[in-house]
Design a protein around this motif. Sequence first.
Motif, mmCIF file in Angstrom:
data_model
loop_
_atom_site.group_PDB
_atom_site.id
_atom_site.type_symbol
_atom_site.label_atom_id
_atom_site.label_comp_id
_atom_site.label_asym_id
_atom_site.label_seq_id
_atom_site.Cartn_x
_atom_site.Cartn_y
_atom_site.Cartn_z
ATOM 1 N N TYR A 16 0.818 -1.217 0.000
ATOM 2 C CA TYR A 16 0.000 0.000 0.000
ATOM 3 C C TYR A 16 0.855 1.271 0.000
ATOM 4 O O TYR A 16 0.317 2.375 -0.002
ATOM 5 N N HIS A 21 0.693 3.349 10.721
ATOM 6 C CA HIS A 21 0.248 4.442 11.603
ATOM 7 C C HIS A 21 0.943 5.730 11.185
ATOM 8 O O HIS A 21 1.954 5.690 10.481
ATOM 9 N N CYS A 55 -9.011 -2.057 10.267
ATOM 10 C CA CYS A 55 -8.800 -3.500 10.236
ATOM 11 C C CYS A 55 -7.740 -3.817 11.296
ATOM 12 O O CYS A 55 -7.076 -2.904 11.778
ATOM 13 N N LEU A 58 -1.599 -4.251 12.889
ATOM 14 C CA LEU A 58 -0.669 -4.622 13.960
ATOM 15 C C LEU A 58 -1.397 -4.752 15.297
ATOM 16 O O LEU A 58 -0.766 -5.000 16.327
ATOM 17 N N GLY A 59 -2.694 -4.510 15.295
ATOM 18 C CA GLY A 59 -3.496 -4.731 16.494
ATOM 19 C C GLY A 59 -3.486 -3.577 17.490
ATOM 20 O O GLY A 59 -4.007 -3.714 18.599
ATOM 21 N N PHE A 60 -2.945 -2.430 17.095
ATOM 22 C CA PHE A 60 -2.813 -1.337 18.069
ATOM 23 C C PHE A 60 -4.161 -0.856 18.615
ATOM 24 O O PHE A 60 -4.269 -0.540 19.793
ATOM 25 N N GLU A 84 -9.210 -8.833 9.000
ATOM 26 C CA GLU A 84 -7.866 -8.544 8.483
ATOM 27 C C GLU A 84 -7.570 -9.508 7.336
ATOM 28 O O GLU A 84 -7.677 -10.720 7.501
ATOM 29 N N LEU A 85 -7.170 -8.943 6.202
ATOM 30 C CA LEU A 85 -6.874 -9.751 5.008
ATOM 31 C C LEU A 85 -5.566 -10.516 5.117
ATOM 32 O O LEU A 85 -5.430 -11.594 4.552
ATOM 33 N N GLY A 130 -10.005 -12.324 6.323
ATOM 34 C CA GLY A 130 -10.696 -12.201 5.044
ATOM 35 C C GLY A 130 -11.059 -10.758 4.791
ATOM 36 O O GLY A 130 -10.545 -9.841 5.449
ATOM 37 N N ASP A 131 -11.979 -10.571 3.857
ATOM 38 C CA ASP A 131 -12.330 -9.236 3.380
ATOM 39 C C ASP A 131 -13.324 -8.547 4.321
ATOM 40 O O ASP A 131 -14.420 -9.056 4.562
ATOM 41 N N ALA A 132 -12.931 -7.386 4.805
ATOM 42 C CA ALA A 132 -13.791 -6.608 5.702
ATOM 43 C C ALA A 132 -15.145 -6.301 5.056
ATOM 44 O O ALA A 132 -16.177 -6.275 5.738
ATOM 45 N N ASP A 149 -10.004 2.444 10.500
ATOM 46 C CA ASP A 149 -8.558 2.677 10.449
ATOM 47 C C ASP A 149 -7.919 1.875 9.317
ATOM 48 O O ASP A 149 -6.884 1.239 9.495
ATOM 49 N N ASN A 156 -6.403 2.601 -0.455
ATOM 50 C CA ASN A 156 -7.333 1.476 -0.247
ATOM 51 C C ASN A 156 -8.777 1.970 -0.321
ATOM 52 O O ASN A 156 -9.544 1.877 0.643
HETATM 53 C C1 LIG Z 1 -3.691 0.951 8.409
HETATM 54 S S1 LIG Z 1 -3.647 -0.777 8.627
HETATM 55 C C2 LIG Z 1 -4.572 -1.005 10.126
HETATM 56 C C3 LIG Z 1 -3.813 -0.614 11.360
HETATM 57 C C4 LIG Z 1 -4.404 -1.160 12.609
HETATM 58 N N1 LIG Z 1 -5.693 -0.577 12.897
HETATM 59 C C5 LIG Z 1 -3.475 -1.026 13.778
HETATM 60 O O1 LIG Z 1 -3.807 -0.337 14.749
HETATM 61 O O2 LIG Z 1 -2.402 -1.605 13.748
HETATM 62 C C6 LIG Z 1 -4.801 -1.372 7.433
HETATM 63 C C7 LIG Z 1 -4.963 -2.883 7.413
HETATM 64 O O3 LIG Z 1 -6.045 -3.198 6.558
HETATM 65 C C8 LIG Z 1 -5.798 -4.464 5.966
HETATM 66 N N2 LIG Z 1 -6.731 -4.575 4.820
HETATM 67 C C9 LIG Z 1 -6.666 -3.956 3.617
HETATM 68 N N3 LIG Z 1 -7.757 -4.223 2.878
HETATM 69 C C10 LIG Z 1 -8.543 -5.047 3.627
HETATM 70 C C11 LIG Z 1 -9.802 -5.674 3.424
HETATM 71 N N4 LIG Z 1 -10.499 -5.499 2.277
HETATM 72 N N5 LIG Z 1 -10.299 -6.459 4.408
HETATM 73 C C12 LIG Z 1 -9.606 -6.661 5.558
HETATM 74 N N6 LIG Z 1 -8.419 -6.071 5.808
HETATM 75 C C13 LIG Z 1 -7.883 -5.280 4.875
HETATM 76 C C14 LIG Z 1 -4.342 -4.400 5.625
HETATM 77 O O4 LIG Z 1 -3.812 -5.709 5.447
HETATM 78 C C15 LIG Z 1 -3.774 -3.663 6.851
HETATM 79 O O5 LIG Z 1 -3.326 -4.575 7.809
#
Ligand SMILES: C[S@@+](CC[C@H](N)C(=O)[O-])C[C@H]1O[C@@H](n2cnc3c(N)ncnc32)[C@H](O)[C@@H]1O
Length: 240
Positions: A16, A21, A55, A58-60, A84-85, A130-132, A149, A156
């Motif tokens: 991406y 963050h 999504c 990193l789980g923050f 989470e994909l 999978g897909d959100a 987030d 995206n």
């Molecule tokens: C900005 S990061 C999220 C950061 C997270 N909230 C944190 O605190 O660490 C975006 C995440 O969205 C995931 N992602 C992207 N498209 C997605 C989708 N269609 N469905 C599920 N997850 C997706 C990416 O793999 C990435 O891990």
Amino acid sequence: MTLSEDGSYTAYSKEYNEHYHSTRDGALKESLVKHVEPAFKIKKNQDEIHILDICFGLGFNTLATLYYYEQNGLTSKLKIYSPELDEVLIKSLQDFTFPKEFEEFKHIIDSLCKNGIYEDENFYIELFLGDAREYIKKFENKFDIVYQDAFSPSSNPILWTKEYFGDIKRSIKDDGVLTTYSIALATRLALYENGFNIYLNVGEDFRDATLASPSSLTAFKEVDMPHKISCNPDAQPLRD
Ligand SMILES: C[S@@+](CC[C@H](N)C(=O)[O-])C[C@H]1O[C@@H](n2cnc3c(N)ncnc32)[C@H](O)[C@@H]1O
């Protein structure tokens, strides 16, 4: 890993072309001030609080929620649902250098990495690999809090469209609150055109962010959307 401004580490996504963050606001700080604190300013005195974390990354946001919960002696049962994909990313989190504030949750991180689920008397957390877009369709009138987030609307877009926020609107309770770092007019329009009221989340030491709710939030300043629209008549929300 990249060291961010508050001393916590984040990561960079080559796919991406973006950090997970804001390195300027700091990874832990961004989770707390843009998502967890404003959401819990509105929601805390309930037996159960249902959270959609879009999504997991990193789980923050999930871990900062647990941290805030422990720090503030909350007693509600928290139920967190997070799509989470990227399965490889989730498996790698057992070795990620999390901030010391998350040390007490190491067993939770391990369980989520291995089994995609964690539960004790206070917390229920489920990951969906999978897909959100598909995942959110199965919920109706369920969430008290939505952490929006995803990676940015430009990298995206599928997680920022009017149709996407239509599904989010169906999944959130009437008095629920959505938090996001995006202040783009296109994002706010996509929410507004689905019946959300739009609010400012501002603080002295972080960049402005947005809150949205189907209800009135008296603790936050409302964004005058009719005025914004009249000043930007060509602005449009993203579409599928
Ligand atoms: C900005 S990061 C999220 C950061 C997270 N909230 C944190 O605190 O660490 C975006 C995440 O969205 C995931 N992602 C992207 N498209 C997605 C989708 N269609 N469905 C599920 N997850 C997706 C990416 O793999 C990435 O891990």
